[in-house]
Design an enzyme around this catalytic site. Structure first.
Site, short mmCIF file in Angstrom:
data_model
loop_
_atom_site.label_atom_id
_atom_site.label_comp_id
_atom_site.label_asym_id
_atom_site.label_seq_id
_atom_site.Cartn_x
_atom_site.Cartn_y
_atom_site.Cartn_z
N GLU A 170 26.79 37.96 -10.95
CA GLU A 170 26.71 36.66 -10.28
C GLU A 170 27.17 36.79 -8.84
O GLU A 170 27.89 37.74 -8.47
CB GLU A 170 27.61 35.63 -10.99
CG GLU A 170 27.17 35.22 -12.39
CD GLU A 170 26.08 34.15 -12.38
OE1 GLU A 170 25.58 33.79 -11.29
OE2 GLU A 170 25.73 33.67 -13.48
N GLU B 165 27.70 27.93 -7.77
CA GLU B 165 28.16 29.27 -7.43
C GLU B 165 29.68 29.20 -7.29
O GLU B 165 30.23 28.17 -6.90
CB GLU B 165 27.52 29.77 -6.14
CG GLU B 165 26.00 29.80 -6.16
CD GLU B 165 25.43 30.70 -7.23
OE1 GLU B 165 26.09 31.68 -7.63
OE2 GLU B 165 24.30 30.43 -7.70
N HIS C 64 26.08 30.72 -13.66
CA HIS C 64 26.05 29.79 -12.52
C HIS C 64 25.26 28.52 -12.82
O HIS C 64 25.34 27.54 -12.07
CB HIS C 64 25.54 30.47 -11.25
CG HIS C 64 24.07 30.80 -11.25
ND1 HIS C 64 23.40 31.23 -10.12
CD2 HIS C 64 23.13 30.80 -12.24
CE1 HIS C 64 22.14 31.46 -10.41
NE2 HIS C 64 21.94 31.21 -11.68
N ASP C 65 24.52 28.52 -13.92
CA ASP C 65 23.76 27.32 -14.31
C ASP C 65 24.65 26.27 -14.99
O ASP C 65 24.19 25.15 -15.23
CB ASP C 65 22.65 27.70 -15.30
CG ASP C 65 21.57 28.57 -14.67
OD1 ASP C 65 21.28 28.36 -13.48
OD2 ASP C 65 21.05 29.44 -15.36
#
Length: 361
Positions: free
Chosen positions: A294, A327, A265-266
Protein backbone atom coordinates in the site's frame (compact mmCIF):
# COMPACT_ATOMS: atom_id res chain seq x y z
CA UNK A 1 15.81 50.13 10.48
CA UNK A 2 13.42 52.04 8.19
CA UNK A 3 15.48 51.14 5.09
CA UNK A 4 15.54 47.42 5.99
CA UNK A 5 11.77 47.45 6.49
CA UNK A 6 11.35 49.09 3.08
CA UNK A 7 13.58 46.48 1.41
CA UNK A 8 11.68 43.56 2.95
CA UNK A 9 8.38 45.07 1.90
CA UNK A 10 9.63 45.44 -1.66
CA UNK A 11 10.73 41.80 -1.77
CA UNK A 12 7.37 40.70 -0.42
CA UNK A 13 5.54 42.74 -3.04
CA UNK A 14 7.73 41.26 -5.79
CA UNK A 15 6.99 37.75 -4.56
CA UNK A 16 3.26 38.47 -4.41
CA UNK A 17 3.32 39.81 -7.97
CA UNK A 18 5.15 36.66 -9.11
CA UNK A 19 2.58 34.43 -7.38
CA UNK A 20 -0.25 36.44 -8.92
CA UNK A 21 1.23 36.04 -12.40
CA UNK A 22 1.66 32.28 -11.88
CA UNK A 23 -1.90 31.96 -10.57
CA UNK A 24 -3.25 33.63 -13.69
CA UNK A 25 -1.82 30.72 -15.74
CA UNK A 26 -2.19 27.89 -13.20
CA UNK A 27 -5.93 28.35 -12.69
CA UNK A 28 -6.58 27.24 -16.28
CA UNK A 29 -5.00 23.86 -15.54
CA UNK A 30 -7.77 23.23 -13.03
CA UNK A 31 -10.54 24.67 -15.16
CA UNK A 32 -9.63 22.28 -18.01
CA UNK A 33 -7.96 19.57 -15.93
CA UNK A 34 -10.31 16.90 -17.28
CA UNK A 35 -9.13 17.53 -20.85
CA UNK A 36 -5.87 15.61 -20.44
CA UNK A 37 -7.67 12.49 -19.23
CA UNK A 38 -10.22 12.71 -22.05
CA UNK A 39 -7.61 13.15 -24.79
CA UNK A 40 -5.37 10.36 -23.47
CA UNK A 41 -8.40 8.06 -23.31
CA UNK A 42 -9.19 9.07 -26.90
CA UNK A 43 -5.63 8.15 -27.93
CA UNK A 44 -6.01 4.73 -26.29
CA UNK A 45 -9.36 4.05 -27.92
CA UNK A 46 -8.02 5.02 -31.34
CA UNK A 47 -4.91 2.88 -30.86
CA UNK A 48 -2.43 5.68 -31.66
CA UNK A 49 0.44 4.23 -29.63
CA UNK A 50 -0.08 0.75 -31.11
CA UNK A 51 -0.11 2.15 -34.66
CA UNK A 52 3.16 4.03 -34.21
CA UNK A 53 4.79 1.07 -32.43
CA UNK A 54 3.77 -1.32 -35.22
CA UNK A 55 5.05 1.11 -37.89
CA UNK A 56 8.58 0.67 -36.43
CA UNK A 57 9.78 4.02 -37.78
CA UNK A 58 8.67 7.68 -37.60
CA UNK A 59 5.07 7.86 -38.76
CA UNK A 60 3.72 10.78 -40.75
CA UNK A 61 0.37 12.39 -40.08
CA UNK A 62 -1.09 10.96 -43.30
CA UNK A 63 0.21 7.48 -42.52
CA UNK A 64 -1.19 7.65 -38.99
CA UNK A 65 -4.55 9.04 -40.11
CA UNK A 66 -4.86 6.41 -42.82
CA UNK A 67 -4.03 3.58 -40.41
CA UNK A 68 -6.52 4.85 -37.83
CA UNK A 69 -9.14 5.60 -40.52
CA UNK A 70 -9.53 9.09 -39.05
CA UNK A 71 -9.78 12.65 -40.36
CA UNK A 72 -6.20 13.94 -40.61
CA UNK A 73 -7.14 17.43 -39.43
CA UNK A 74 -8.50 16.04 -36.16
CA UNK A 75 -5.57 13.67 -35.71
CA UNK A 76 -3.20 16.59 -36.25
CA UNK A 77 -4.86 18.52 -33.42
CA UNK A 78 -4.91 15.51 -31.09
CA UNK A 79 -1.23 14.83 -31.73
CA UNK A 80 -0.30 18.49 -31.30
CA UNK A 81 -1.88 18.33 -27.84
CA UNK A 82 -0.15 15.07 -26.91
CA UNK A 83 3.24 16.15 -28.25
CA UNK A 84 3.02 19.38 -26.24
CA UNK A 85 2.61 17.22 -23.13
CA UNK A 86 5.60 15.11 -24.19
CA UNK A 87 3.51 11.95 -24.51
CA UNK A 88 4.73 11.57 -28.10
CA UNK A 89 7.69 13.19 -29.87
CA UNK A 90 8.04 14.57 -33.38
CA UNK A 91 10.78 14.28 -35.95
CA UNK A 92 11.12 16.60 -38.91
CA UNK A 93 11.30 14.39 -41.98
CA UNK A 94 10.14 16.90 -44.63
CA UNK A 95 7.24 14.55 -45.33
CA UNK A 96 3.92 16.12 -46.26
CA UNK A 97 5.01 19.38 -44.58
CA UNK A 98 4.12 17.82 -41.22
CA UNK A 99 6.43 16.30 -38.61
CA UNK A 100 6.43 12.55 -38.11
CA UNK A 101 5.63 10.99 -34.76
CA UNK A 102 7.69 8.61 -32.62
CA UNK A 103 7.13 6.85 -29.31
CA UNK A 104 8.32 7.86 -25.86
CA UNK A 105 8.53 5.81 -22.65
CA UNK A 106 5.28 7.55 -21.66
CA UNK A 107 3.41 6.76 -24.89
CA UNK A 108 4.41 3.09 -24.63
CA UNK A 109 2.43 2.95 -21.40
CA UNK A 110 -0.63 3.62 -23.57
CA UNK A 111 -0.20 0.35 -25.49
CA UNK A 112 -2.88 -2.07 -24.30
CA UNK A 113 -0.62 -5.12 -24.13
CA UNK A 114 2.65 -3.29 -23.61
CA UNK A 115 5.21 -4.42 -21.06
CA UNK A 116 4.58 -1.36 -18.85
CA UNK A 117 1.00 -0.67 -19.94
CA UNK A 118 -1.19 1.44 -17.63
CA UNK A 119 -4.16 1.36 -20.00
CA UNK A 120 -6.46 -0.74 -17.81
CA UNK A 121 -6.16 1.62 -14.85
CA UNK A 122 -6.76 4.65 -17.04
CA UNK A 123 -9.81 3.08 -18.68
CA UNK A 124 -11.25 2.22 -15.26
CA UNK A 125 -10.74 5.69 -13.83
CA UNK A 126 -12.06 7.40 -16.97
CA UNK A 127 -15.16 5.22 -17.25
CA UNK A 128 -18.50 7.03 -16.78
CA UNK A 129 -19.18 4.88 -13.70
CA UNK A 130 -16.05 6.17 -11.96
CA UNK A 131 -16.14 9.74 -13.27
CA UNK A 132 -19.69 10.52 -12.10
CA UNK A 133 -18.96 10.32 -8.32
CA UNK A 134 -16.33 13.07 -8.62
CA UNK A 135 -19.13 15.52 -9.38
CA UNK A 136 -20.56 14.87 -5.90
CA UNK A 137 -17.32 15.06 -3.93
CA UNK A 138 -18.33 18.18 -2.00
CA UNK A 139 -21.46 16.40 -0.75
CA UNK A 140 -19.22 13.62 0.56
CA UNK A 141 -17.15 16.07 2.62
CA UNK A 142 -20.12 17.66 4.38
CA UNK A 143 -21.01 16.57 7.91
CA UNK A 144 -23.39 13.62 7.49
CA UNK A 145 -22.65 13.71 3.77
CA UNK A 146 -23.40 10.75 1.53
CA UNK A 147 -20.69 8.60 -0.11
CA UNK A 148 -20.23 9.93 -3.63
CA UNK A 149 -20.31 6.59 -5.46
CA UNK A 150 -23.35 5.40 -3.54
CA UNK A 151 -25.18 8.68 -4.11
CA UNK A 152 -24.74 8.39 -7.87
CA UNK A 153 -25.20 4.64 -8.34
CA UNK A 154 -27.43 3.69 -5.41
CA UNK A 155 -24.97 1.19 -3.90
CA UNK A 156 -21.29 1.01 -3.02
CA UNK A 157 -18.66 0.15 -5.60
CA UNK A 158 -18.37 -3.51 -4.48
CA UNK A 159 -22.08 -4.29 -4.68
CA UNK A 160 -22.20 -2.43 -8.00
CA UNK A 161 -19.31 -4.52 -9.36
CA UNK A 162 -20.91 -7.76 -8.14
CA UNK A 163 -24.05 -7.05 -10.17
CA UNK A 164 -22.33 -5.43 -13.18
CA UNK A 165 -19.86 -7.86 -14.70
CA UNK A 166 -18.41 -5.36 -17.19
CA UNK A 167 -17.44 -2.99 -14.38
CA UNK A 168 -16.13 -5.86 -12.28
CA UNK A 169 -13.90 -6.85 -15.20
CA UNK A 170 -12.65 -3.27 -15.50
CA UNK A 171 -11.66 -3.33 -11.82
CA UNK A 172 -9.95 -6.71 -12.12
CA UNK A 173 -8.10 -5.64 -15.28
CA UNK A 174 -6.93 -2.46 -13.53
CA UNK A 175 -5.67 -4.41 -10.50
CA UNK A 176 -3.91 -6.85 -12.82
CA UNK A 177 -2.35 -3.90 -14.64
CA UNK A 178 -1.02 -2.56 -11.34
CA UNK A 179 0.26 -6.00 -10.35
CA UNK A 180 2.32 -6.26 -13.54
CA UNK A 181 4.14 -3.08 -12.50
CA UNK A 182 4.31 -3.45 -8.72
CA UNK A 183 4.96 -7.17 -8.17
CA UNK A 184 8.17 -7.23 -10.26
CA UNK A 185 9.29 -4.18 -8.25
CA UNK A 186 8.68 -6.17 -5.05
CA UNK A 187 10.58 -9.18 -6.38
CA UNK A 188 13.48 -6.97 -7.48
CA UNK A 189 13.51 -4.64 -4.47
CA UNK A 190 12.77 -6.89 -1.48
CA UNK A 191 12.55 -10.56 -2.44
CA UNK A 192 13.72 -11.45 1.06
CA UNK A 193 10.18 -10.96 2.37
CA UNK A 194 9.35 -14.32 0.76
CA UNK A 195 12.22 -16.19 2.43
CA UNK A 196 10.98 -19.32 4.19
CA UNK A 197 7.49 -19.02 2.66
CA UNK A 198 6.19 -22.33 1.32
CA UNK A 199 2.59 -21.27 0.80
CA UNK A 200 1.15 -17.81 0.22
CA UNK A 201 -2.43 -16.57 0.08
CA UNK A 202 -3.23 -13.39 -1.86
CA UNK A 203 -6.18 -11.81 -0.04
CA UNK A 204 -8.44 -9.95 -2.46
CA UNK A 205 -6.21 -11.13 -5.30
CA UNK A 206 -8.63 -10.41 -8.13
CA UNK A 207 -8.01 -12.50 -11.24
CA UNK A 208 -4.77 -13.94 -9.82
CA UNK A 209 -2.19 -11.87 -11.69
CA UNK A 210 -0.21 -11.04 -8.54
CA UNK A 211 -0.04 -14.66 -7.43
CA UNK A 212 0.85 -15.88 -10.94
CA UNK A 213 3.84 -13.52 -11.10
CA UNK A 214 5.01 -14.58 -7.64
CA UNK A 215 4.56 -18.27 -8.51
CA UNK A 216 6.87 -17.82 -11.51
CA UNK A 217 9.42 -15.85 -9.47
CA UNK A 218 9.35 -18.34 -6.57
CA UNK A 219 8.36 -21.79 -7.91
CA UNK A 220 8.71 -23.30 -4.41
CA UNK A 221 5.70 -21.27 -3.20
CA UNK A 222 2.24 -22.81 -3.40
CA UNK A 223 -0.01 -19.91 -4.31
CA UNK A 224 -3.61 -19.35 -3.27
CA UNK A 225 -5.60 -16.60 -4.97
CA UNK A 226 -8.50 -15.63 -2.69
CA UNK A 227 -11.40 -13.36 -3.65
CA UNK A 228 -15.19 -13.13 -3.85
CA UNK A 229 -17.05 -15.83 -5.81
CA UNK A 230 -18.02 -13.60 -8.76
CA UNK A 231 -14.34 -12.68 -9.18
CA UNK A 232 -12.98 -16.22 -8.83
CA UNK A 233 -15.60 -17.56 -11.26
CA UNK A 234 -13.94 -15.72 -14.17
CA UNK A 235 -10.29 -15.97 -13.05
CA UNK A 236 -8.00 -17.71 -15.55
CA UNK A 237 -5.96 -20.77 -14.59
CA UNK A 238 -2.29 -20.33 -13.69
CA UNK A 239 0.38 -22.92 -12.97
CA UNK A 240 1.10 -23.14 -9.27
CA UNK A 241 -1.97 -21.09 -8.27
CA UNK A 242 -5.16 -22.36 -6.64
CA UNK A 243 -8.23 -20.13 -6.84
CA UNK A 244 -10.36 -20.06 -3.69
CA UNK A 245 -13.63 -18.16 -3.30
CA UNK A 246 -14.70 -16.62 -0.01
CA UNK A 247 -15.10 -13.47 2.06
CA UNK A 248 -12.05 -11.91 3.72
CA UNK A 249 -14.30 -10.44 6.42
CA UNK A 250 -15.22 -13.97 7.50
CA UNK A 251 -12.00 -15.97 7.14
CA UNK A 252 -8.85 -16.36 5.07
CA UNK A 253 -7.36 -19.66 3.74
CA UNK A 254 -4.46 -21.09 5.75
CA UNK A 255 -0.94 -20.41 4.47
CA UNK A 256 2.59 -19.66 5.71
CA UNK A 257 2.08 -15.99 4.85
CA UNK A 258 -0.51 -13.68 3.37
CA UNK A 259 -0.12 -10.85 0.89
CA UNK A 260 -2.73 -8.14 0.53
CA UNK A 261 -2.18 -5.55 -2.19
CA UNK A 262 -4.20 -2.38 -2.76
CA UNK A 263 -7.13 -3.72 -0.74
CA UNK A 264 -6.91 -2.21 2.75
CA UNK A 265 -6.99 1.34 1.43
CA UNK A 266 -10.56 0.66 0.30
CA UNK A 267 -11.69 0.27 3.92
CA UNK A 268 -11.90 2.11 7.24
CA UNK A 269 -9.80 1.27 10.29
CA UNK A 270 -12.30 -1.16 11.84
CA UNK A 271 -12.62 -3.11 8.59
CA UNK A 272 -8.84 -3.17 8.09
CA UNK A 273 -8.35 -4.49 11.62
CA UNK A 274 -10.89 -7.24 11.01
CA UNK A 275 -9.29 -8.27 7.71
CA UNK A 276 -5.83 -8.31 9.29
CA UNK A 277 -7.09 -10.32 12.27
CA UNK A 278 -8.43 -12.90 9.84
CA UNK A 279 -5.07 -12.92 8.07
CA UNK A 280 -3.31 -13.42 11.41
CA UNK A 281 -5.57 -16.38 12.17
CA UNK A 282 -4.64 -17.93 8.82
CA UNK A 283 -0.85 -17.87 9.28
CA UNK A 284 1.48 -19.60 11.79
CA UNK A 285 1.57 -17.94 15.21
CA UNK A 286 5.33 -18.38 15.55
CA UNK A 287 6.75 -16.90 12.35
CA UNK A 288 3.74 -15.92 10.25
CA UNK A 289 3.63 -12.60 8.44
CA UNK A 290 1.36 -10.48 6.32
CA UNK A 291 2.88 -8.60 3.40
CA UNK A 292 0.86 -5.42 2.89
CA UNK A 293 1.39 -3.51 -0.36
CA UNK A 294 0.00 0.00 0.00
CA UNK A 295 0.98 3.64 -0.28
CA UNK A 296 2.41 5.29 2.83
CA UNK A 297 1.60 9.01 2.88
CA UNK A 298 4.54 11.03 4.12
CA UNK A 299 3.85 13.70 6.70
CA UNK A 300 5.45 17.14 6.47
CA UNK A 301 7.11 18.87 3.55
CA UNK A 302 10.72 17.93 4.24
CA UNK A 303 10.67 14.52 2.56
CA UNK A 304 10.81 14.01 -1.18
CA UNK A 305 9.11 10.79 -2.22
CA UNK A 306 8.64 11.09 -5.99
CA UNK A 307 5.28 9.31 -5.69
CA UNK A 308 3.91 11.48 -2.87
CA UNK A 309 1.66 13.48 -5.18
CA UNK A 310 0.25 10.25 -6.62
CA UNK A 311 -0.44 9.02 -3.10
CA UNK A 312 -2.35 12.19 -2.28
CA UNK A 313 -4.38 11.85 -5.47
CA UNK A 314 -5.14 8.24 -4.58
CA UNK A 315 -6.46 9.46 -1.26
CA UNK A 316 -8.95 11.64 -3.14
CA UNK A 317 -9.86 8.62 -5.29
CA UNK A 318 -10.66 6.70 -2.11
CA UNK A 319 -12.86 9.56 -0.95
CA UNK A 320 -14.78 9.66 -4.24
CA UNK A 321 -15.06 5.94 -4.94
CA UNK A 322 -15.30 4.21 -1.57
CA UNK A 323 -17.47 4.77 1.47
CA UNK A 324 -14.73 4.73 4.11
CA UNK A 325 -11.43 4.07 2.36
CA UNK A 326 -8.33 6.24 2.62
CA UNK A 327 -4.59 6.29 2.07
CA UNK A 328 -2.68 6.15 5.36
CA UNK A 329 0.38 7.65 6.99
CA UNK A 330 2.90 5.39 8.73
CA UNK A 331 1.31 6.18 12.10
CA UNK A 332 -2.10 5.19 10.75
CA UNK A 333 -0.70 1.92 9.39
CA UNK A 334 0.99 1.22 12.72
CA UNK A 335 -2.34 1.70 14.48
CA UNK A 336 -4.40 -0.78 12.40
CA UNK A 337 -1.59 -3.35 12.28
CA UNK A 338 -0.97 -3.32 16.04
CA UNK A 339 -4.71 -3.29 16.81
CA UNK A 340 -4.97 -6.46 14.71
CA UNK A 341 -2.53 -8.15 17.09
CA UNK A 342 0.73 -8.01 15.18
CA UNK A 343 3.83 -7.38 17.25
CA UNK A 344 6.11 -5.71 14.70
CA UNK A 345 6.18 -4.11 11.29
CA UNK A 346 8.86 -3.17 8.80
CA UNK A 347 8.38 -0.76 5.88
CA UNK A 348 10.37 -1.31 2.71
CA UNK A 349 10.44 1.14 -0.21
CA UNK A 350 10.16 -0.12 -3.78
CA UNK A 351 10.11 1.63 -7.14
CA UNK A 352 6.34 2.08 -7.12
CA UNK A 353 3.56 4.18 -5.63
CA UNK A 354 3.15 1.54 -2.93
CA UNK A 355 5.55 0.43 -0.22
CA UNK A 356 5.87 -3.05 1.26
CA UNK A 357 4.78 -3.25 4.89
CA UNK A 358 5.64 -6.53 6.59
CA UNK A 359 3.52 -7.24 9.68
CA UNK A 360 4.91 -10.02 11.88
CA UNK A 361 3.23 -12.13 14.56
Amino acid sequence: MGEIHSEVTWEQEEEEEKEEAEAQVEIWKYIFGFVELAVVKCAIELGIAEAIEKHKKPMSLLELSSTLKCDSSYVNRIMRFLVHRKIFKTMNTNHDDYPSYVQTPLSRRLIRNGEHSMVAILLLESSPVMVAPWLSLSDRVLVNGNPSFEKVHGEDVWHYAASNLDHSNLINDAMACDAKVVVPAIVEGCSEVFDGVGSLVDVGGGNGTTMSILAKAFPRIRGINFDLPHVIDVAPKYDGVEHVAGDMFTSVPKADAAIIKWVLHDWGDEECIQILKNCREAIPKENGKVIIVEAVIEEGEGKHNKYKDVGLMLDMVMMAHTNIGKERTLKEWEYVIKMAGFKALIVKSINAVQSVIVASC
